[in-house]
Structure formats: C-alpha cells, structure tokens
Motif scaffolding. Structure first.
Motif, PDB file in Angstrom:
ATOM      1  N   VAL A  62       0.102  36.718  46.507  1.00 24.83           N
ATOM      2  CA  VAL A  62       1.437  36.796  45.920  1.00 24.83           C
ATOM      3  C   VAL A  62       1.766  35.492  45.204  1.00 24.83           C
ATOM      4  N   TRP A 240       9.272  31.941  40.578  1.00 19.74           N
ATOM      5  CA  TRP A 240       9.338  32.712  41.833  1.00 19.74           C
ATOM      6  C   TRP A 240      10.773  33.155  42.092  1.00 19.74           C
ATOM      7  N   SER A 246      10.331  38.527  46.722  1.00 20.48           N
ATOM      8  CA  SER A 246       8.872  38.432  46.668  1.00 20.48           C
ATOM      9  C   SER A 246       8.372  37.536  47.799  1.00 20.48           C
TER      10      SER A 246
END
Length: 268
Positions: A62, A240, A246
C-alpha cells in the motif's frame, strides 16, 4: 495547552545542551537543537503520519502507491544498537520493503554511520556488507540531510529520479530526528517504538536513550499535552490520504500470529 507543550520542549533543549560536552558523537546533534526552535512554533512537527510498534507492521504494498523510496533509521529500528544483524522483529518488514521497492530504493540514514563522525565511512561500508542495504553518506545529521537523500536516489541518467521529498517515506524510532526530518520536508513519516529493551538494549547510547524516552512521553503519555498533540495533528501528506481511507498499518489477528509462529518453527 500549547504553552505547556512548549515548556517541555524547552526542558529538552536544556537537557541536550548540558549533555553536549559529555555526549558520545551520536548524542550531540546541533541540527536537532537548532530545529527545536521550529518545533516550539509548530509542535505538530513531532507527530508522525503513522505510528507502529515495529517496521513489520507496515503494509509496504500500500505504501508503494504513495511513495517511491523508503529511508530507514538503523539502531533500534532495524537492528539492536550498534549491531549489524537485522533484528528478528524487523526482518519481515525489511524483506517486504526490499521486495516491493527494490534495493536501489531502500536505504539507511543514520546519525552515526555515513556521517562525518564515521572516518572514511568504515561503519557505513561494514553495514552495507553485513546487511546488504545502502547507507546514505551525509554531512548534516537528521533532521538535516535532505539534499544528500535526494542525491542518493537520483541518477545521472535521470531515469525515475525523485525530486519531490513527498515521494519518500522516512521510518525511525526518534521523534526529534527521524519524524521531524520527514515532516519538515513533506515526507511521509513513520514512527516505530524502539526494537530493544533490557539486555538487548545494553549498547544503546545512554543520552540518546534518555532523550528518546522524554520524546515518547511528551507525545504518547496519557496527559493533556500528548492528547492535544495527537488530536491536533496537522501534518497531512501530499499524496497519502490518511489511515482511515488507505490503511498502512497491518492489523495483526490471533490467526496471523499463529501463522507467523508456524513459519518461525519451520525455519528453526
């Protein structure tokens, strides 16, 4: 509230200043002391984007969506202090980082090895041979050294060069050096708790250990200042979107722990 937090950072300045003459080379960090002035104005600089117990709790697949390179601190992040063997709790995370980003996009930024305190870079060379990870050479200690980090990841050919610091993730166990370094320049900052305790930590620099303890108490202790700092987190990252949207932290379950134990037993 803000004044109370600032007072604690003033205490840190006094502690660092008094220990200057007796500190080992890694303990005295003029750049960190100078940067405390910025922290007094912006206490949120010590608040990381992500907090983990160790680097193996990070989901590097990720993470790769938002950054192009990972910079690790060494002592108490990857290894026991002044050891060149990857700690068992960091092994899985480091292996994952290398697999996902590639060895040319993973490096160590230490405030001892690779600095002017490391004559002929002997320590840096030894670490690279023992751990297989590049050590960035830098004259200015964290939270300085941005240019050296960018230069390390950029090639003369210019292929896939990193010009935006926000495309770098910095991971370490020190708030005043690793986390502040990342936040000052817009990197994605990850704070990990020290790997070692007790006998494992016997080689740790005593002054650095004491300052780290104060740093962590300021941010993580259950007092109004720490709660205020974390609730007033303003270090939004350029790419991000945040942990809620996330997640970067791997949530370990009992099943996951059992699988890891079985794998460890097989290896042994």
């Amino acid at each position: 509230m803000l004044n109370n937090v600032r007072f604690l950072f003033l205490v840190l300045i006094v502690v660092l200043s008094r220990n200057r003459s007796i500190a080992m080379v890694q303990s005295f960090n003029g750049k960190a002391i100078l940067t405390l002035a910025s922290i007094l104005r912006r206490p949120s600089l010590i608040v990381p984007h992500v907090q983990v117990s160790d680097i193996s709790e990070l989901n590097y697949n990720v993470l790769k969506k938002y950054v192009d390179a990972v910079v690790f601190d060494k002592d108490n992040t990857l290894t026991a202090p002044y050891e060149n063997i990857v700690h068992k709790d960091a092994m899985k995370g480091l292996q994952s980082a290398l697999e996902v980003f590639g060895s040319d996009r993973v490096a160590i930024l230490s405030n001892s090895a690779g600095t002017l305190d490391d004559p002929k870079y002997d320590d840096a060379i030894e670490i690279e041979k023992a751990m297989g990870i590049q050590v960035i050479r830098h004259d200015e200690k964290k939270p300085g050294g941005l240019n050296e980090v960018l230069n390390h990841f950029n090639t003369e050919e210019g292929d896939n060069n990193i010009t935006d610091p926000a495309r770098i993730c910095v991971i370490g166990d020190r708030l005043l050096t690793d986390v502040v370094f990342g936040n000052l320049y817009g990197m994605l900052s990850v704070h990990t708790l020290p790997l070692c305790k007790g006998d494992e930590n016997v080689k740790d620099n005593k002054i650095a250990s004491s300052v780290r303890s104060v740093e962590n108490k300021i941010l993580y202790s259950n007092w109004f200042g720490g709660r205020w700092l974390q609730s007033s987190k303003k270090n939004s990252h350029k790419y991000w979107p945040g942990e809620e949207e996330s997640p970067l932290v791997i949530v370990l379950t009992a099943e996951t722990n059992n699988e890891e134990e079985e794998e460890s037993n097989k290896e042994n």
